[in-house]
Write a protein that holds these residues in place. Structure first.
Motif, PDB file in Angstrom:
ATOM      1  N   ASP A 251       0.855  -1.185   0.000  1.00 32.55           N
ATOM      2  CA  ASP A 251       0.000   0.000   0.000  1.00 32.55           C
ATOM      3  C   ASP A 251       0.895   1.240   0.000  1.00 32.55           C
ATOM      4  OD1 ASP A 251      -2.528   1.354   2.307  1.00 32.55           O
ATOM      5  OD2 ASP A 251      -1.836   1.982   0.317  1.00 32.55           O
ATOM      6  N   PRO A 252       0.941   1.995  -1.103  1.00 33.65           N
ATOM      7  CA  PRO A 252       1.801   3.176  -1.152  1.00 33.65           C
ATOM      8  C   PRO A 252       1.538   4.166  -0.022  1.00 33.65           C
ATOM      9  CG  PRO A 252       0.980   2.646  -3.337  1.00 33.65           C
ATOM     10  CD  PRO A 252       0.243   1.762  -2.380  1.00 33.65           C
ATOM     11  N   ALA A 253       0.311   4.210   0.479  1.00 40.17           N
ATOM     12  CA  ALA A 253      -0.008   5.146   1.552  1.00 40.17           C
ATOM     13  C   ALA A 253       0.713   4.785   2.852  1.00 40.17           C
ATOM     14  CB  ALA A 253      -1.516   5.181   1.784  1.00 40.17           C
ATOM     15  N   GLN A 254       1.120   3.529   2.992  1.00 38.34           N
ATOM     16  CA  GLN A 254       1.799   3.089   4.204  1.00 38.34           C
ATOM     17  C   GLN A 254       3.303   3.326   4.150  1.00 38.34           C
ATOM     18  OE1 GLN A 254       0.139   2.038   6.926  1.00 38.34           O
ATOM     19  NE2 GLN A 254      -1.693   2.521   5.737  1.00 38.34           N
ATOM     20  N   ARG A 255       3.820   3.705   2.977  1.00 44.32           N
ATOM     21  CA  ARG A 255       5.256   3.941   2.859  1.00 44.32           C
ATOM     22  C   ARG A 255       5.628   5.287   3.481  1.00 44.32           C
ATOM     23  NH1 ARG A 255       5.233   2.085  -3.485  1.00 44.32           N
ATOM     24  NH2 ARG A 255       4.589  -0.076  -3.092  1.00 44.32           N
ATOM     25  N   TYR A 256       6.901   5.574   3.510  1.00 49.23           N
ATOM     26  CA  TYR A 256       7.374   6.827   4.093  1.00 49.23           C
ATOM     27  C   TYR A 256       6.967   8.000   3.197  1.00 49.23           C
ATOM     28  CZ  TYR A 256      10.104   4.081   7.365  1.00 49.23           C
ATOM     29  OH  TYR A 256      10.482   3.218   8.359  1.00 49.23           O
ATOM     30  N   PRO A 257       6.801   9.197   3.781  1.00 45.45           N
ATOM     31  CA  PRO A 257       6.375  10.350   2.980  1.00 45.45           C
ATOM     32  C   PRO A 257       7.316  10.667   1.825  1.00 45.45           C
ATOM     33  CG  PRO A 257       6.154  10.822   5.324  1.00 45.45           C
ATOM     34  CD  PRO A 257       6.894   9.517   5.220  1.00 45.45           C
ATOM     35  N   SER A 258       8.589  10.355   1.960  1.00 42.89           N
ATOM     36  CA  SER A 258       9.559  10.613   0.908  1.00 42.89           C
ATOM     37  C   SER A 258      10.665   9.577   0.998  1.00 42.89           C
ATOM     38  CB  SER A 258      10.156  12.023   1.049  1.00 42.89           C
ATOM     39  OG  SER A 258      10.981  12.091   2.209  1.00 42.89           O
ATOM     40  N   CYS A 259      11.467   9.510  -0.046  1.00 43.45           N
ATOM     41  CA  CYS A 259      12.607   8.593  -0.025  1.00 43.45           C
ATOM     42  C   CYS A 259      13.620   9.016   1.031  1.00 43.45           C
ATOM     43  CB  CYS A 259      13.262   8.555  -1.399  1.00 43.45           C
ATOM     44  SG  CYS A 259      12.247   7.763  -2.672  1.00 43.45           S
ATOM     45  N   ARG A 260      13.743  10.322   1.248  1.00 42.97           N
ATOM     46  CA  ARG A 260      14.675  10.793   2.283  1.00 42.97           C
ATOM     47  C   ARG A 260      14.215  10.360   3.666  1.00 42.97           C
ATOM     48  NH1 ARG A 260      15.940  17.072   1.148  1.00 42.97           N
ATOM     49  NH2 ARG A 260      17.190  16.748   3.028  1.00 42.97           N
ATOM     50  N   ASP A 261      12.906  10.352   3.911  1.00 39.25           N
ATOM     51  CA  ASP A 261      12.403   9.866   5.194  1.00 39.25           C
ATOM     52  C   ASP A 261      12.732   8.381   5.372  1.00 39.25           C
ATOM     53  OD1 ASP A 261       9.456  11.943   5.004  1.00 39.25           O
ATOM     54  OD2 ASP A 261      11.356  12.291   6.041  1.00 39.25           O
ATOM     55  N   PHE A 262      12.586   7.626   4.294  1.00 37.16           N
ATOM     56  CA  PHE A 262      12.959   6.207   4.367  1.00 37.16           C
ATOM     57  C   PHE A 262      14.446   6.059   4.678  1.00 37.16           C
ATOM     58  CE2 PHE A 262      13.524   1.842   3.440  1.00 37.16           C
ATOM     59  CZ  PHE A 262      14.638   1.739   2.613  1.00 37.16           C
ATOM     60  N   ALA A 263      15.281   6.829   3.983  1.00 35.70           N
ATOM     61  CA  ALA A 263      16.722   6.731   4.194  1.00 35.70           C
ATOM     62  C   ALA A 263      17.099   7.107   5.625  1.00 35.70           C
ATOM     63  CB  ALA A 263      17.456   7.622   3.198  1.00 35.70           C
ATOM     64  N   ALA A 264      16.455   8.140   6.168  1.00 37.52           N
ATOM     65  CA  ALA A 264      16.757   8.565   7.534  1.00 37.52           C
ATOM     66  C   ALA A 264      16.339   7.497   8.541  1.00 37.52           C
ATOM     67  CB  ALA A 264      16.058   9.888   7.838  1.00 37.52           C
ATOM     68  N   ALA A 265      15.173   6.886   8.321  1.00 37.98           N
ATOM     69  CA  ALA A 265      14.716   5.827   9.220  1.00 37.98           C
ATOM     70  C   ALA A 265      15.643   4.614   9.140  1.00 37.98           C
ATOM     71  CB  ALA A 265      13.280   5.424   8.866  1.00 37.98           C
ATOM     72  N   LEU A 266      16.116   4.303   7.935  1.00 41.04           N
ATOM     73  CA  LEU A 266      17.030   3.172   7.783  1.00 41.04           C
ATOM     74  C   LEU A 266      18.349   3.449   8.494  1.00 41.04           C
ATOM     75  CD1 LEU A 266      17.624   0.409   6.507  1.00 41.04           C
ATOM     76  CD2 LEU A 266      18.512   1.635   4.502  1.00 41.04           C
ATOM     77  N   ARG A 267      18.867   4.668   8.350  1.00 38.38           N
ATOM     78  CA  ARG A 267      20.121   5.007   9.026  1.00 38.38           C
ATOM     79  C   ARG A 267      19.959   4.884  10.541  1.00 38.38           C
ATOM     80  NH1 ARG A 267      24.737   7.693   7.685  1.00 38.38           N
ATOM     81  NH2 ARG A 267      23.934   8.459   5.705  1.00 38.38           N
ATOM     82  N   ALA A 268      18.832   5.352  11.056  1.00 40.36           N
ATOM     83  CA  ALA A 268      18.600   5.252  12.497  1.00 40.36           C
ATOM     84  C   ALA A 268      18.524   3.796  12.934  1.00 40.36           C
ATOM     85  CB  ALA A 268      17.316   5.993  12.865  1.00 40.36           C
ATOM     86  N   ALA A 269      17.830   2.972  12.146  1.00 41.71           N
ATOM     87  CA  ALA A 269      17.701   1.557  12.502  1.00 41.71           C
ATOM     88  C   ALA A 269      19.044   0.839  12.436  1.00 41.71           C
ATOM     89  CB  ALA A 269      16.696   0.876  11.575  1.00 41.71           C
ATOM     90  N   LEU A 270      19.880   1.260  11.499  1.00 38.71           N
ATOM     91  CA  LEU A 270      21.198   0.644  11.380  1.00 38.71           C
ATOM     92  C   LEU A 270      22.166   1.142  12.441  1.00 38.71           C
ATOM     93  CD1 LEU A 270      21.629   0.756   7.500  1.00 38.71           C
ATOM     94  CD2 LEU A 270      21.360  -1.296   8.888  1.00 38.71           C
ATOM     95  N   GLY A 271      21.772   2.199  13.148  1.00 39.45           N
ATOM     96  CA  GLY A 271      22.666   2.753  14.151  1.00 39.45           C
ATOM     97  C   GLY A 271      23.853   3.432  13.530  1.00 39.45           C
ATOM     98  N   GLY A 272      23.649   4.055  12.370  1.00 40.14           N
ATOM     99  CA  GLY A 272      24.751   4.670  11.643  1.00 40.14           C
ATOM    100  C   GLY A 272      25.150   6.004  12.213  1.00 40.14           C
ATOM    101  N   VAL A 273      26.008   6.686  11.467  1.00 39.78           N
ATOM    102  CA  VAL A 273      26.501   7.986  11.886  1.00 39.78           C
ATOM    103  C   VAL A 273      25.412   9.015  11.713  1.00 39.78           C
ATOM    104  CG1 VAL A 273      28.871   7.430  11.317  1.00 39.78           C
ATOM    105  CG2 VAL A 273      27.400   8.450   9.581  1.00 39.78           C
ATOM    106  N   GLU A 274      25.646  10.178  12.243  1.00 37.63           N
ATOM    107  CA  GLU A 274      24.674  11.266  12.144  1.00 37.63           C
ATOM    108  C   GLU A 274      24.485  11.647  10.700  1.00 37.63           C
ATOM    109  OE1 GLU A 274      25.681  14.576  14.481  1.00 37.63           O
ATOM    110  OE2 GLU A 274      24.066  15.834  13.712  1.00 37.63           O
ATOM    111  N   ASP A 275      23.236  11.893  10.323  1.00 38.12           N
ATOM    112  CA  ASP A 275      22.938  12.253   8.938  1.00 38.12           C
ATOM    113  C   ASP A 275      23.746  13.458   8.494  1.00 38.12           C
ATOM    114  OD1 ASP A 275      21.338  10.751   7.301  1.00 38.12           O
ATOM    115  OD2 ASP A 275      19.495  11.344   8.315  1.00 38.12           O
ATOM    116  N   GLY A 276      24.179  13.378   7.232  1.00 38.67           N
ATOM    117  CA  GLY A 276      24.901  14.490   6.664  1.00 38.67           C
ATOM    118  C   GLY A 276      26.401  14.340   6.790  1.00 38.67           C
TER     119      GLY A 276
END
Length: 525
Positions: free
Chosen positions: A210-235
């Motif tokens: 369901d596209p409505a259940q996806r993240y508002p943007s690809c950047r939101d998805f990328a930020a959530a993935l980075r947080a889940a991976l425990g990566g470095v601070e964005d940017g």
């Protein structure tokens, strides 16, 4: 014209080799007719040149792409179009063949990188690549373009492994949404089959049918993935081989600044509430790595409420304070709450949450504990020896169930591992359960986000009223869970000991890890 061959000439370009198909058409590496460089020529797929609408869309997409200035989008140099087909001979306009020339990225692509390495990429490298690609996609989406054919082999990498995208087409909402799903699938390809539950949840949401259940943007998805991976601070690129654009600082959409109070709960239905479930998953050992906490940009009350349920989350997702959503699948969550709590709709979800917040068994446990400490003030827990008659007397005096009082007394007297200190209240157990239940009900779609946040804030405030600090909360949690497990067991003391064996390592980690929400969020200001 069907294909071009090596040394064929098109508009002065000399074909060096075929690169393969893309979204816009067949791609070829070619020598520029005048400059000492090589470009990529893209020619529409065979047959598409016969369709006037397809030619118009091709031209429009190229014109828009030529105006895109982005560090992760391949620049468009030139184009030519014609109303008729032609051969591969030289000609100033390409002899009737539509084409577009773009910069040549001299390197490889993510698909080749994965094949050559033979192993998954590091979490930091994956986070950086996904962040770069997500910025390029969102930039294209803002101008009416989409990629639609995103695969690992379509993410180009130069010699420094700087990611690039090319081959955008005109797009509608469906194509824009599909780009995120394709990016999520590439992320799992880069990470390999074994990922944590929190990462799996992010990927699953990005790939949702369901596209409505996806993240508002690809950047939101990328930020959530980075947080889940425990990566470095964005940017800030952590991998020296991948350069990224500045990513969105928001991990997940922020909750409302002002949250309405929870709605009035309807009358409880005791028959709907089953015994608290036992922990199925083993606890995380004390020697495990630091607990990852994304630093959710919510209020202190929201964070405190989520921290109340951190014990449950840390045994599964390793990210106890993140956001409302859960790592498990929607189906498994609905099955858990239906089997363990008899929750099937919004009303039952609200009822059961309120029951837990008020305390299903805490009042009885606390009354028995108060009676014990009154009878033997200052005595350690191991010194307490209570015969059934004394337990019955405490039950009668406090108005609690006599059978429960005897079970509690037996567990306390015979348990080998219950902490020596008797807690002020065992409410922490049910407060923690309630937070977890709210999160599961929200994920299952039974309660709205604004109600869920309001309930979690209320639970956090209840914890603040009952406990002076997180050490006291942990003590109440361990005792409450142990006594709840003892009630359903033939050997209450053994059940309490087993509960402590599961609970204590996780609580110790929460209390000692410097990144733990329990040490970063004060219970009392």
């Amino acid at each position: 014209m069907t294909t071009l061959s090596v040394d064929d000439d098109l508009a002065g370009y000399r074909i060096v080799r075929r690169l393969g198909p893309g979204a816009l058409g067949e791609r070829y590496l070619a020598d520029h007719p005048r400059l000492p460089r090589r470009d990529v020529l893209t020619v529409p797929h065979p047959g598409s040149g016969d369709d006037a609408d397809a030619r118009a869309r091709f031209t429009r997409a190229v014109d828009i792409a030529s105006s895109l200035l982005h560090p992760h989008i391949v620049p468009v140099h030139d184009r030519s179009d014609s109303d008729s087909g032609g051969g591969g001979d030289s000609g100033s306009d390409g002899d009737g063949v539509s084409w577009v020339s773009t910069a040549y990225v001299d390197g490889s692509d993510v698909g080749v990188l994965l094949a050559e390495s033979g192993t998954p990429l590091s979490p930091d490298a994956v986070a950086d690549i996904v962040a770069a690609v997500s910025h390029a996609l969102d930039h294209a989406h803002a101008h009416g373009l989409a990629h639609t054919d995103l695969r690992a082999g379509e993410i180009l990498l130069d010699a420094q492994r700087h990611p690039y995208l090319t081959g955008f087409v005109l797009a509608g909402p469906a194509e824009v949404a599909d780009d995120q799903a394709q990016l999520a699938r590439i992320a799992i390809d880069m990470l390999g089959s074994t990922v944590g539950l929190q990462v799996d949840h992010v990927i699953s949401r990005g790939c949702s049918a369901d596209p409505a259940q996806r993240y508002p943007s690809c950047r939101d998805f990328a930020a959530a993935l980075r947080a889940a991976l425990g990566g470095v601070e964005d940017g800030v690129a952590s991998s020296p081989t991948v350069v990224t654009a500045t990513a969105s600082p928001t991990v997940v959409p922020a909750p409302p600044t002002v949250v309405a109070a929870p709605p009035t709960m309807v009358a409880a239905r005791p028959t709907m509430v089953a015994a608290p479930p036992t922990m199925a998953a083993p606890p995380m050992p004390v020697t495990a790595g630091p607990i990852r906490w994304s630093g959710y940009p919510g209020t202190v009350e929201q964070l405190r409420g989520l921290a109340c349920g951190a014990f449950f989350a840390v045994t599964t997702s390793q990210d106890p304070v993140d956001h409302l959503t859960m790592a498990e699948s929607d189906r498994s969550i609905r099955k858990i709450i239906r089997r363990a709590w008899a929750i099937t709709d919004t009303a039952s979800a609200i009822d059961t949450t309120e029951l837990l917040a008020l305390g299903l068994v805490t009042a009885d446990y606390d009354a028995v504990l108060a009676g014990l400490t009154h009878m033997q003030p200052g005595a350690p827990r191991s010194a307490i020896r209570l015969d059934p008659a004394a337990a019955d007397a405490i039950a009668a005096a406090s108005g609690v169930d006599a059978a429960r009082a005897r079970t509690v007394a037996q567990a306390i007297a015979l348990s080998r591992t219950l902490p020596q200190q008797v807690p002020v209240s065992t409410a922490a157990w049910e407060l923690g359960q309630a937070v977890e239940l709210v999160r599961m009900c929200h994920r299952a779609g039974l309660v709205e986000e604004i109600w869920a946040w309001a309930a979690i804030i209320d639970l956090g405030r209840r914890a603040e009223q009952r406990y002076a600090d997180w050490t006291a909360f942990a003590l109440g949690f361990e005792w409450g869970r142990a006594l709840a497990c003892a009630e359903d067991a033939r050997d209450p003391a053994a059940a309490a000991d087993e509960s402590c064996a599961r609970t204590r390592p996780v609580l110790s980690l929460l209390l000692t890890d410097p990144s733990s929400p329990w040490t970063r969020i004060p219970l009392q200001q």
